[in-house]
Design a protein around this motif. Sequence first.
Motif, short mmCIF file in Angstrom:
data_model
loop_
_atom_site.label_atom_id
_atom_site.label_comp_id
_atom_site.label_asym_id
_atom_site.label_seq_id
_atom_site.Cartn_x
_atom_site.Cartn_y
_atom_site.Cartn_z
N ASP A 94 0.74 -1.19 0.04
CA ASP A 94 0.04 -0.01 -0.06
C ASP A 94 1.14 1.26 -0.10
O ASP A 94 0.50 2.30 0.63
CB ASP A 94 -0.90 0.07 1.20
N THR A 99 -1.99 8.09 -9.12
CA THR A 99 -2.39 7.85 -10.30
C THR A 99 -3.53 8.17 -11.01
O THR A 99 -4.36 7.27 -11.22
CB THR A 99 -2.07 6.39 -10.62
N ASP A 288 -7.13 4.44 -20.92
CA ASP A 288 -8.03 4.17 -20.00
C ASP A 288 -7.19 4.54 -18.73
O ASP A 288 -6.23 3.99 -18.47
CB ASP A 288 -8.39 2.95 -19.84
N ALA A 290 -7.89 4.33 -15.83
CA ALA A 290 -8.08 3.45 -14.54
C ALA A 290 -6.98 2.06 -14.79
O ALA A 290 -6.57 1.52 -13.91
CB ALA A 290 -9.52 2.77 -14.63
N ALA A 291 -6.91 1.97 -16.10
CA ALA A 291 -5.99 0.70 -16.56
C ALA A 291 -4.51 1.08 -16.45
O ALA A 291 -3.82 0.24 -15.99
CB ALA A 291 -6.23 0.41 -18.08
N TRP A 292 -4.28 2.29 -16.53
CA TRP A 292 -2.89 2.71 -15.99
C TRP A 292 -2.65 2.80 -14.59
O TRP A 292 -1.76 2.22 -14.11
CB TRP A 292 -2.55 4.18 -16.68
N ALA A 293 -3.73 3.09 -13.78
CA ALA A 293 -3.70 2.94 -12.42
C ALA A 293 -3.33 1.72 -11.90
O ALA A 293 -2.68 1.43 -10.97
CB ALA A 293 -4.75 3.82 -11.79
N GLN A 294 -4.09 0.67 -12.60
CA GLN A 294 -3.99 -0.55 -12.03
C GLN A 294 -2.73 -1.14 -12.43
O GLN A 294 -2.19 -2.18 -11.70
CB GLN A 294 -5.14 -1.50 -12.96
N LEU A 295 -2.02 -0.83 -13.76
CA LEU A 295 -0.59 -1.32 -13.90
C LEU A 295 0.17 -1.21 -12.82
O LEU A 295 0.86 -1.86 -12.32
CB LEU A 295 -0.04 -0.64 -14.92
N TRP A 296 0.14 0.19 -12.21
CA TRP A 296 1.00 0.50 -11.05
C TRP A 296 0.65 -0.12 -9.73
O TRP A 296 1.38 -0.54 -9.04
CB TRP A 296 1.07 1.83 -10.92
N ALA A 297 -0.67 -0.25 -9.49
CA ALA A 297 -1.11 -1.01 -8.40
C ALA A 297 -0.55 -2.52 -8.46
O ALA A 297 -0.11 -2.96 -7.46
CB ALA A 297 -2.68 -0.93 -8.25
N ASP A 298 -0.84 -3.09 -9.52
CA ASP A 298 -0.26 -4.56 -9.59
C ASP A 298 1.27 -4.44 -9.22
O ASP A 298 1.80 -5.37 -8.92
CB ASP A 298 -0.55 -5.07 -11.02
#
Length: 322
Positions: A94, A99, A288, A290-298
């Motif tokens: 966390d 992002t 997208d 949200a897809a960019w943010a998810q790349l960093w979250a993963d």
Amino acid sequence: MAGLTQAQLDQFDDQGYVVVENVLDPAGDLAPVMAEYGDVLDGIARDLHAEGVISSTYADLPFDQRLIQICDESRQLFTQPFDISLPQSAERADAPMHTGPAVFNLLINPRLLDCVESIMGPEILNNPIQHVRMKLPPHVVHTEGRNGLAQPTPWHQDNGVVVAEADETEMLTVWLPLNNATIENSCLHVVPYSHRDGLAVHCPGTGGLSIPARLMDEGKAVPLPMQAGSVLFMHRRTMHCSYDNKTQDEVRWSFDLRYHPVGQPSGRPVFPDFVARSRANPESELRDPAAWAQLWADTRVRLAASAKQKFNRWSADHPACA
């Protein structure tokens, strides 16, 4: 397609950098980003006030003065919650970062990418070595050590902070202020023509990697004051730095972004890049947020569960660092 003029391209090739004015619209392109960061600061302020760390949320103050007051009173820096990349030692799943969609829209801004395309061609990856920097006046910084996202950044080349596999990557630095960058509040300084001399040794230190003074001529450096909306395009081997913010009540607020051609290594392979523009394969472009943010979250989760990664090649025992 708009982009750089031939004269601007010639300066970039010759001197290793060029400042282009009025690439971005402060109201249409930068204000949404600043508003998004205002929300981030609001969350920080509410949490600190609830914990009794600060006496007020200072919601009536403009962003600069509010950030300065909160950092001063809390005796903390809040660089990572604002940053658009993970720290090199992301040990927590966390770990804070930002992002948001307004930032993503800045990364893929068409006028910005037009300029990038005129320098490096139409197949463009967003390089993950990128930061937002809020340079604070020194009297606000109470923490031990240094943090280049809030304090002076030592002399370096951006090629010096990538792993060796990316030495020939045509990485382009794109630096832009969200408010006016002045000599007083810590605009960038560059050494013209320094990109011609190859990659210098970078020595590890408390302020990050830096080029030893004897390997460069700081006397040749020039300051680059810039208005909000202007953009600096810089070769990966151009030497540059920022000095102290000498004001009492201003934050020098900027993004340093990087782009490189599709198919070339990013220099930080454990972080996610994405296709910002492709004339040959437009369906590969990421649009997208949200897809960019998810790349960093993963990536954050993966790094927290893995062994510590090696990001830099330089060692303090190198002869040039002695």
